[in-house]
Write an enzyme that holds these catalytic residues in place. Structure first.
Site: not given
Length: 350
Positions: A223, A233, A260, A275, A301
């Site tokens: 991410k 947000r 990760e 993401k 978004s």
């Protein structure tokens, strides 16, 4: 043929008339023309469908949904045209419609009326999970966001230490509590999105100790600290000041993302997330090649909003671009895609 005008089936003049000397076989015996013609496999919709390498299906899509505490009816989100903050009633109705469309799952986010330093006002999300489970049961996969940012008064994904930094290990304790509560509410999949070190191992241990051995962990392992999150947000009414660069990943680093991912898989992640999707298709491909667990991509978004804005101005074909972006994520290696278009795209695919 001299002096005549032959017509094609569409009524247009033939190539011999329009472009003399450029017809295969007219004066050079056809020498030099290709025998290998890839266009043969693109000549009709049926042929293209037959040889398509990647296919989109409604079950490949997961719908993110926002539920706002205290609402009596759905409230539009200005920066996400077509997306709303749901009331409890509208959430259940929209969940049922999504299941009817055949999509693969729902990802739930809660928006509280009050927030605190440690993000303990998350009951709105647990209630939403229970509501959706009551509505759709196991007819789809019900996922929940496991993070603190919607519920903290500072907007960070973790508990803040006295010096204002995010306290990794104190945050893990909150994640463990949240995970058990969400699983108790009925969530099938827990979306660990906070990017804390060790989060998968701690949450897995907490779930197993509470008897939730079948609860699935979807780890947002790659991410990135992206500029594409702005409309989200707005949707969760984030209180964030500053940025999340000390825990979300550097957009420049693909090798770090793979590290990760490897850590999360080793700690017990059942599914891995990349993401955003569109700016990180190269990372998505590398992750899909590196792991033996399912890989998800989140079409975030900002990706959604920029397509909607361009389409609203008449600059692009909205439905074509919608499906093309989803296909791109699937082609890059995603087994499924979180997208705000999930229900609509499912209808187009059907």
């Amino acid at each position: 043929m001299s002096g005549t005008l032959r017509r094609t089936t569409a009524g247009a003049p033939s190539l011999e008339k329009l472009c003399p000397g450029m017809v295969p076989g007219s004066g050079g015996g056809g020498g030099g023309f290709p025998s290998v013609r890839p266009r043969r496999l693109r000549q009709s919709p049926a042929m293209r469908r037959l040889v398509s390498e990647i296919r989109l299906h409604p079950a490949d899509l997961v719908l993110p949904m926002f539920v706002k505490e205290g609402l009596d009816e759905a409230r539009p989100i200005a920066s996400l045209p077509g997306v709303v903050q749901h009331s409890r009633d509208s959430l259940r109705k929209a969940a049922a419609e999504a299941v009817e469309a055949g999509i693969g799952g729902l990802m739930l986010f809660g928006v509280p009326t009050e927030r605190d330093h440690c993000g303990t006002t998350d009951e709105v999300l647990n209630t939403a999970i229970a509501d959706v489970i009551a509505e759709v049961g196991s007819d789809t996969v019900v996922m929940s966001d496991l993070c603190l940012d919607e519920f903290t008064d500072h907007g960070h994904c973790g508990v803040l230490a006295a010096d204002g930094t995010v306290d990794n290990d104190a945050t893990l304790l909150r994640y463990a509590e949240m995970a058990v509560a969400q699983a108790d509410a009925g969530a099938h999949v827990l979306g660990l999105s906070g990017m804390m070190d060790g989060q998968v191992g701690v949450v897995r241990a907490a779930l197993d100790a509470a008897g939730h051995t079948n609860a699935v962990i979807l780890a947002y392992a790659a991410k990135f600290a992206s500029g594409f999150y702005g409309p989200f947000r707005d949707a969760v009414e984030s209180q964030l000041q500053g940025d999340r660069k000390t825990y979300q990943q550097d957009p420049a680093n693909a090798a770090e993302a793979l590290r990760e991912v490897a850590l999360d898989v080793a700690e017990g992640a059942d599914i891995i997330m990349v993401k955003p999707a569109l700016p990180y298709l190269d990372v998505l491909r590398q992750v899909a090649d590196a792991v033996d667990v399912p890989v998800a991509a989140y079409q975030v978004s900002g990706e959604y909003a920029m397509v909607e804005a361009a389409a609203a101005n008449g600059w692009i074909n909205r439905e074509q671009v919608m499906l093309e972006t989803l296909l791109g994520a699937r082609r890059a290696g995603a087994d499924f895609v979180l997208t705000y278009w999930a229900t609509e795209a499912a209808g187009l695919l059907d």
